[in-house]
Design a protein around this motif. Structure first.
Motif, mmCIF file in Angstrom:
data_model
loop_
_atom_site.group_PDB
_atom_site.id
_atom_site.type_symbol
_atom_site.label_atom_id
_atom_site.label_comp_id
_atom_site.label_asym_id
_atom_site.label_seq_id
_atom_site.Cartn_x
_atom_site.Cartn_y
_atom_site.Cartn_z
ATOM 1 N N GLU A 1 0.844 -1.194 0.000
ATOM 2 C CA GLU A 1 0.000 0.000 0.000
ATOM 3 C C GLU A 1 0.875 1.237 0.000
ATOM 4 N N ALA A 2 0.293 2.348 -0.482
ATOM 5 C CA ALA A 2 1.030 3.610 -0.493
ATOM 6 C C ALA A 2 0.047 4.770 -0.456
ATOM 7 N N THR A 3 0.571 5.922 -0.115
ATOM 8 C CA THR A 3 -0.198 7.153 -0.183
ATOM 9 C C THR A 3 0.557 8.160 -1.025
ATOM 10 N N PHE A 4 -0.198 9.016 -1.717
ATOM 11 C CA PHE A 4 0.431 10.094 -2.482
ATOM 12 C C PHE A 4 0.371 11.384 -1.686
ATOM 13 N N GLY A 5 -0.022 11.269 -0.424
ATOM 14 C CA GLY A 5 -0.032 12.410 0.474
ATOM 15 C C GLY A 5 1.285 12.514 1.210
#
Length: 284
Positions: free
Chosen positions: A136-140
């Motif tokens: 999983e990843a966030t672009f925030g």
């Protein structure tokens, strides 16, 4: 500064007898003091030490594997918050289960679209959900696991596929550097962390009841050692890690698991074996 008192950046930072409150707005830090005359001195400290020295950020995290249940947990055992933008679990044997409802991912539960515990601002995205890889990843700006807190990723691990756990965990910090990850086998109710649930674990629960800084005795991950953690110990009394006794060490290597006394247990052993009492979502 070594003797200065510090607490979580969310509630402010305490230096000696004066208080510096920090809040972010428009991409900047705004400072307010209870004693304005010390403004210059405080700013000098912040500038000279740097943000990470004042607002501490942990760079290590623990991945806990529960072979009897298949649960996987991510725990921050540090006194500082642990922030990250990406994580990945790998299993060459295909022992992972990313099925919806089994994998309690950040994007399904803990981001802005869920309860916001890890990331109250941004949504996370599941990048892979196969038996050999979950990520999983966030672009925030990133999510944060608070000090002494943990989350469950669900019962996503089939421990029966391999004799020795082959889970490899990778996490990336907000500065794009890799985090240090400790991978350990665990048992529900094993608060002493010696691979067995017995009377010693009850003594640990009893010694730290009420504590919000003792993740080793917080069996249900609610942030405080309480009666529910006693129930977990009671329900699991007599269980032990399969094939591993207290102090036994598994094979070394990347992602290997060491069943060794944790900092608390080791400290007790060094002190003669006596008990030291003290206060310690889904987008596809």
């Amino acid at each position: 500064m070594a003797s200065a008192h510090r607490r979580d950046l969310v509630s402010g930072v305490v230096f000696s007898k004066w208080k510096l409150l920090a809040s972010s707005g428009g991409g900047r830090l705004v400072f307010r003091f209870l004693k304005p005359r010390r403004f210059v001195s405080a700013v000098a400290i912040v500038l000279s030490l740097g943000a990470n020295a004042v607002f501490g950020q942990a760079t290590s995290v623990t991945l806990q594997l529960f072979p009897l249940t298949g649960e996987v947990r991510l725990i921050n055992e540090n006194a500082d918050p642990f922030s990250f933008t990406f994580y990945e679990l790998e299993s060459p044997s295909g022992a992972l289960n990313g099925t919806a409802g089994v994998w309690t991912s950040i994007s399904s539960t803990y981001d802005a679209s869920g309860n916001g515990f890890i990331d109250p601002v941004s949504d996370w995205v599941e990048l892979s959900f196969g038996p050999t890889n979950l990520s999983e990843a966030t672009f925030g700006v990133g999510g944060t696991l608070p000090a002494f807190r943990g989350i469950s990723l669900g019962n996503i691990w089939n421990s029966s596929l391999v004799a020795t756990p082959d889970i490899i965990a990778k996490l990336v910090l907000p500065n794009d550097q890799p985090a240090t990850v400790f991978v350990r086998q665990m048992l529900d109710g094993d608060y002493f962390r010696d691979g067995m649930v017995n009377a010693t674990d009850f003594q640990f629960w009893k010694a730290f009841i009420g504590s919000t800084t003792a993740p080793f005795a917080d069996g249900n991950l609610n942030g405080i050692v309480d009666a529910a953690d006693y129930s977990i110990w009671r329900d699991n009394f007599g269980t032990a890690l399969p094939g591993i006794g207290a102090g036994q060490v598994a094979a070394e290597g990347l992602g290997s698991v060491r069943i060794v006394p944790e900092p608390i247990g080791l400290f007790l052993l060094l002190s003669g074996g006596g008990i030291l009492f003290g206060r310690w979502r889904r987008i596809r």
